[in-house]
Design an enzyme around this catalytic site. Structure first.
Site, PDB file in Angstrom:
ATOM      1  N   GLU A 106       0.968  -1.180  -0.129  1.00  0.00           N
ATOM      2  CA  GLU A 106       0.108   0.115  -0.033  1.00  0.00           C
ATOM      3  C   GLU A 106       1.021   1.277  -0.094  1.00  0.00           C
ATOM      4  O   GLU A 106       0.499   1.996  -0.578  1.00  0.00           O
ATOM      5  CB  GLU A 106      -1.149  -0.131   1.285  1.00  0.00           C
ATOM      6  CG  GLU A 106      -2.079  -1.080   1.222  1.00  0.00           C
ATOM      7  CD  GLU A 106      -2.920  -1.043   2.280  1.00  0.00           C
ATOM      8  OE1 GLU A 106      -2.403  -1.586   3.343  1.00  0.00           O
ATOM      9  OE2 GLU A 106      -4.052  -0.975   2.051  1.00  0.00           O
ATOM     10  N   GLU A 126      -3.798  -9.180   4.374  1.00  0.00           N
ATOM     11  CA  GLU A 126      -4.621  -8.784   5.354  1.00  0.00           C
ATOM     12  C   GLU A 126      -5.697  -9.741   5.681  1.00  0.00           C
ATOM     13  O   GLU A 126      -6.042  -9.936   6.780  1.00  0.00           O
ATOM     14  CB  GLU A 126      -4.949  -7.335   5.309  1.00  0.00           C
ATOM     15  CG  GLU A 126      -4.203  -6.422   5.456  1.00  0.00           C
ATOM     16  CD  GLU A 126      -3.555  -6.060   4.020  1.00  0.00           C
ATOM     17  OE1 GLU A 126      -3.426  -6.966   3.295  1.00  0.00           O
ATOM     18  OE2 GLU A 126      -2.731  -4.959   4.247  1.00  0.00           O
TER      19      GLU A 126
HETATM   20  N1  T1G Z   1       5.277  -6.872  11.219  1.00  0.00           N
HETATM   21  C1  T1G Z   1       6.082  -7.351  12.132  1.00  0.00           C
HETATM   22  N2  T1G Z   1       6.801  -8.370  12.096  1.00  0.00           N
HETATM   23  C2  T1G Z   1       6.846  -9.189  11.059  1.00  0.00           C
HETATM   24  C3  T1G Z   1       6.017  -9.030   9.963  1.00  0.00           C
HETATM   25  C4  T1G Z   1       5.109  -7.674  10.205  1.00  0.00           C
HETATM   26  N3  T1G Z   1       4.249  -7.492   9.189  1.00  0.00           N
HETATM   27  N4  T1G Z   1       5.988  -9.895   9.212  1.00  0.00           N
HETATM   28  C5  T1G Z   1       6.792 -10.608   9.649  1.00  0.00           C
HETATM   29  N5  T1G Z   1       7.363 -10.345  10.832  1.00  0.00           N
HETATM   30  C6  T1G Z   1       8.346 -11.023  11.696  1.00  0.00           C
HETATM   31  C7  T1G Z   1       8.225 -12.417  12.205  1.00  0.00           C
HETATM   32  O1  T1G Z   1       7.351 -12.447  13.359  1.00  0.00           O
HETATM   33  C8  T1G Z   1       9.443 -12.992  12.333  1.00  0.00           C
HETATM   34  O2  T1G Z   1       9.691 -12.417  13.600  1.00  0.00           O
HETATM   35  C9  T1G Z   1      10.402 -12.276  11.101  1.00  0.00           C
HETATM   36  O3  T1G Z   1       9.470 -11.222  10.774  1.00  0.00           O
HETATM   37  C10 T1G Z   1      10.469 -13.229   9.966  1.00  0.00           C
HETATM   38  O4  T1G Z   1       9.386 -13.607   9.437  1.00  0.00           O
HETATM   39  C11 T1G Z   1      -2.498  -1.188   7.061  1.00  0.00           C
HETATM   40  C12 T1G Z   1      -2.649  -3.352   8.624  1.00  0.00           C
HETATM   41  C13 T1G Z   1       6.945 -10.776   5.273  1.00  0.00           C
HETATM   42  C14 T1G Z   1       6.707 -12.760   3.982  1.00  0.00           C
HETATM   43  O5  T1G Z   1       0.664 -10.265   7.102  1.00  0.00           O
HETATM   44  O6  T1G Z   1       4.169 -12.988   5.614  1.00  0.00           O
HETATM   45  O7  T1G Z   1      -0.190  -4.226   6.778  1.00  0.00           O
HETATM   46  O8  T1G Z   1      10.139 -14.348  15.013  1.00  0.00           O
HETATM   47  O9  T1G Z   1       9.829 -16.144   9.457  1.00  0.00           O
HETATM   48  O10 T1G Z   1       9.794 -16.442   5.996  1.00  0.00           O
HETATM   49  O11 T1G Z   1      -3.253  -2.717   5.326  1.00  0.00           O
HETATM   50  O12 T1G Z   1       6.602 -12.661   7.607  1.00  0.00           O
HETATM   51  O13 T1G Z   1      12.096 -13.769  13.560  1.00  0.00           O
HETATM   52  O14 T1G Z   1      11.469 -12.320  15.556  1.00  0.00           O
HETATM   53  O15 T1G Z   1       7.800 -15.044   8.269  1.00  0.00           O
HETATM   54  O16 T1G Z   1      11.001 -14.416   5.261  1.00  0.00           O
HETATM   55  C15 T1G Z   1       0.211  -7.557   6.658  1.00  0.00           C
HETATM   56  C16 T1G Z   1       3.373 -11.123   7.162  1.00  0.00           C
HETATM   57  C17 T1G Z   1       0.270  -6.871   8.013  1.00  0.00           C
HETATM   58  C18 T1G Z   1       2.768 -10.070   6.484  1.00  0.00           C
HETATM   59  C19 T1G Z   1       8.579 -12.824   5.626  1.00  0.00           C
HETATM   60  N6  T1G Z   1       1.378  -8.152   6.389  1.00  0.00           N
HETATM   61  N7  T1G Z   1       4.618 -11.718   7.265  1.00  0.00           N
HETATM   62  O17 T1G Z   1       8.682 -14.208   5.416  1.00  0.00           O
HETATM   63  O18 T1G Z   1      10.065 -14.539   7.482  1.00  0.00           O
HETATM   64  S1  T1G Z   1      -1.415  -5.983   8.241  1.00  0.00           S
HETATM   65  C20 T1G Z   1       1.508  -9.357   6.718  1.00  0.00           C
HETATM   66  C21 T1G Z   1       4.848 -12.655   6.301  1.00  0.00           C
HETATM   67  C22 T1G Z   1      -1.276  -4.562   7.250  1.00  0.00           C
HETATM   68  C23 T1G Z   1      -2.324  -2.618   6.350  1.00  0.00           C
HETATM   69  C24 T1G Z   1      -2.436  -3.801   7.269  1.00  0.00           C
HETATM   70  C25 T1G Z   1       6.187 -12.978   6.263  1.00  0.00           C
HETATM   71  C26 T1G Z   1       7.366 -12.489   5.265  1.00  0.00           C
HETATM   72  P1  T1G Z   1      11.186 -13.070  14.675  1.00  0.00           P
HETATM   73  P2  T1G Z   1       9.286 -14.971   8.655  1.00  0.00           P
HETATM   74  P3  T1G Z   1       9.912 -15.074   6.045  1.00  0.00           P
END
Ligand code: T1G
Length: 696
Positions: A106, A126
């Protein structure tokens, strides 16, 4: 502490985002982006701006660690940052590498132009967190890739290659080389050509048959969404992008976001997201613990489990030597493995060539000697301690120094198994769940003497074979099977007391389980549960007999594998059919036990089955068998079909309120037919309830 770095490259200001590990758009980062753009605007020499992340991630989206905290709504919120970009006078280019997920995509769509590395992946995931894109994604994406693609991406939450959108204004260019250099060149070109800002909000969006399309899409989504409100809200927001002005569409999106973020479903999905990532953390095994290279694996036993286990490693490109005692069993196992790959090729899930490469990594053998130089051996032989002893004594003799010796036992004492070797520090439990090449859950059973290096190696290997590994201590049944034993017992007791198999399964499936306890018993095989019960009857002679289940097994009714169990099955059809024979058996058993059947409510069925999981889970937690409550949730979500929209048994208990759970348990305890010792509220549960606390 996250931050941004501001650097001038000639006429272009570069704002680099630094919030490891994935540039989650937390408050500090949001603040830094706004300050950086303001600084660029105030500098007359700056004619364009580039925003860039790391190689791994442009941004993983909103920082979900902020969810439920004041920081999440602290200005500038992400929508504010993106609206601010809409007011800038100088062109802003997003330079995207790695992933752009959720709010990260976004943010990129809030910029005027986008250049991406060729292998970039994008998603608006999301919906998988029970919400919807809340920073303009539902309004901008349709303007960039069209309504249908946008709706698909938003409702599925799927991660897709950015290259899919080549030629659309979502990505103006793809960088084959050094992203920053290419982004700077792109920005310079914009300046030279006098191309100013290009706001996505000003782009038009339409669909030739919009009303009909959204009606059709809505029906499909309604079917698929079942217990989840978010998908339909996604549809409403995307629809608003076509029928409403941009700002009115944004309002539809923001209202939906505000509603969804408060739902139980979203809280459960967010809990599950973090819980899954927490399982790999072992407090006394530091992240930098050395690990061993696993370049070859031996699997002992080519039955259903052994061949399924082997497939996991073949899929990861790791050679497997699979051992059986008899040629016929070995051939059967190899044939099963080949059949799985042929099936995947037929379904178009992999090419014939790729399948051949995987199967070529399989080396069947009848000789233990062929396991002498493998890095890891996993035995999946008959679940009997005597057999395990023979296997591990043999492995101890022939395996090289440093080989990891793993047992796939589902309940037996791993410490005892380790004692059959002179190297207990190299022994570990790797408990796969059937079908082993499909189920994501892997219980990694830590023996008293299992070394930290072997543990760390196993956790790393689990990630490589795409399993969700949960550490378990040693006890009868580890985490999952110990809890499911209690859960099944309550279902069987309610059969005695007056419920029917159909009623029990329907009530539990209405709660959200994929499959009720008696259907699950028929699927897993009644003989397996019977063998465990007979072992328990021997170990604890005064243990209450499960008369009905034992009777059905004595009749050879082991479930699907014998065409009849608690239900009957038409050959080749897994659908459970009501069997009057079973009603008769239940009636006979009740008479023998002197039980007058009573009406049992669905609420009682759910409470006795689910709170049995919670009470046993609390004991598992206080005994240190599980490291944390959320690990228990993950075991149940990934291994036993617990409804994800309820977050797992321990999270669900938190939502009900532990005081209420304790009260319900005390009521169940009054039932003379239940095990009043078991239904003593676990001390940890009682303590937390008393203190007004939660498991998670
Ligand atoms: N925020 C904070 N930490 C995150 C994170 C995030 N969005 N995504 C992953 N982590 C942390 C995770 O907890 C782990 O931490 C480390 O990163 C590695 O993750 C307004 C409201 C990005 C594809 O749903 O899909 O945006 O345990 O093991 O396999 O519209 O993480 O190492 O301390 O999964 O390389 C939407 C979710 C949020 C993305 C990376 N975004 N993340 O995969 O590593 S809502 C998501 C993933 C939003 C807006 C709305 C995957 C990844 P630690 P990992 P990975």
């Amino acid at each position: 502490m996250s931050s941004t770095q501001y650097e001038l490259h000639g006429r272009v200001a570069v704002i680099s985002m630094h919030n490891p590990p994935v540039n989650g758009l937390g408050y500090e980062l949001r603040r830094g982006i706004v300050d950086g753009v303001k600084k660029a605007e105030a500098d007359d020499n700056v004619k364009a701006v580039v925003i860039i992340g790391s190689e791994q991630a442009f941004s993983g989206g909103a920082d979900i660690r902020e969810f439920g905290t004041p920081k999440m709504m602290a200005e500038p919120t992400l929508p504010t940052v993106i609206n601010f970009l809409d007011t800038t006078t100088k062109p802003v280019v997003a330079a995207i590498g790695g992933v752009a997920m959720g709010g990260g995509l976004e943010l990129a769509m809030g910029c005027h132009y986008r250049i991406a590395k060729a292998d970039t992946k994008v998603a608006l995931p999301e919906v998988k967190l029970g919400i919807l894109p809340g920073a303009g994604g539902t309004q901008r994406l349709p303007r960039l890739i069209g309504v249908e693609h946008a709706l698909n991406l938003i409702v599925s939450g799927a991660t897709v290659p950015a290259a899919m959108f080549k030629g659309s204004p979502l990505f103006d260019e793809f960088s084959q080389g050094e992203l920053l250099q290419d982004a700077l060149a792109f920005a310079e070109k914009l300046i030279d050509e006098g191309k100013g800002i290009r706001r996505v909000r000003d782009m038009k969006v339409s669909h030739p048959k919009a009303e009909a399309f959204f009606m059709w899409a809505g029906n499909g989504i309604q079917q698929m969404a079942k217990n989840y409100p978010a998908p339909m809200k996604c549809l409403e927001a995307v629809k608003a992008s076509v029928f409403k002005k941009f700002d009115d569409g944004i309002k539809v999106e923001r209202d939906a976001f505000a509603q969804l973020i408060q739902t139980e479903e979203s809280k459960s999905l967010r809990h599950a997201f973090f819980a899954e990532r927490a399982t790999s953390k072992i407090p006394d095994v530091p992240e930098d613990t050395p690990t061993r290279d696993i370049k070859s694996v031996g699997v002992i036993g080519a039955g259903t489990m052994g061949s399924g286990i082997a497939i996991n490693f073949l899929n990861a490109g790791i050679p497997v030597r699979i051992l059986e005692m008899k040629q016929e069993a070995l051939d059967r196992g190899v044939k099963h493995i080949q059949g799985v790959y042929e099936g995947r090729v037929k379904k178009g899930k992999m090419t014939a060539e790729d399948a051949e490469k995987k199967v070529a990594l399989l080396q069947p053998t009848l000789s233990y000697d062929d396991l002498s130089d493998v890095d890891l051996v996993i035995e999946a032989v008959f679940e009997d301690m005597g057999v395990k002893q023979q296997v591990f004594e043999k492995l101890d003799q022939i395996c090289k120094h440093g080989a990891i010796l793993a047992s796939n036992t589902s309940t037996l004492d791993l410490n005892k198994i380790a004692s059959f070797t002179k190297r207990p520090e190299d022994v570990i439990g790797l408990h796969f769940f059937s079908p082993a090449n499909v189920m994501k859950l892997l219980e990694v059973v830590r023996g008293e003497k299992t070394s930290k290096e072997v543990l760390a190696t196993s956790m790393k290997l689990a990630k490589k074979i795409k399993k969700t590994a949960v550490i378990s201590g040693v006890c009868d049944g580890f985490i999952g099977n110990r809890m499911v034993g209690r859960y099944q017992t309550e279902a069987l007791l309610m059969l005695e007391e007056g419920a029917t198999p159909q009623q029990i399964d329907k009530a539990i499936e209405k709660f959200g389980f994929v499959m009720g306890p008696l259907r699950m018993a028929d699927l897993a095989g009644g003989d397996i549960g019977w063998a465990i019960r007979k072992r328990h009857y021997e170990e604890k002679p005064d243990m209450k007999r499960m008369v009905i289940a034992d009777r059905l097994c004595e009749m050879g009714r082991f479930g699907q594998k014998t065409g009849a169990g608690f239900y009957k099955y038409i050959p080749g059809n897994r659908k459970p059919q009501h069997d009057p024979e079973v009603d008769k058996v239940i009636e006979e058993c009740r008479k023998e036990m002197g039980i007058t059947p009573r009406k049992i409510s669905d609420q009682e069925i759910v409470e006795r089955c689910v709170y049995a999981l919670v009470n046993e889970g609390a004991r598992i937690l206080e005994e240190g068998i599980a490291q944390r409550a959320s690990d228990i949730d993950i075991v149940y979500l990934t291994g036993y079909g617990f409804p994800v929209f309820r977050g797992g048994p321990m999270f669900y208990a938190d939502q009900v309120g532990l005081l209420n759970v304790v009260r319900a348990i005390e009521k169940i305890r009054e039932n003379p037919n239940t095990d009043s010792k078991f239904w003593e509220p676990a001390p940890l549960l009682a303590k937390l309830a008393d203190e007004g606390k939660t498991f998670n």
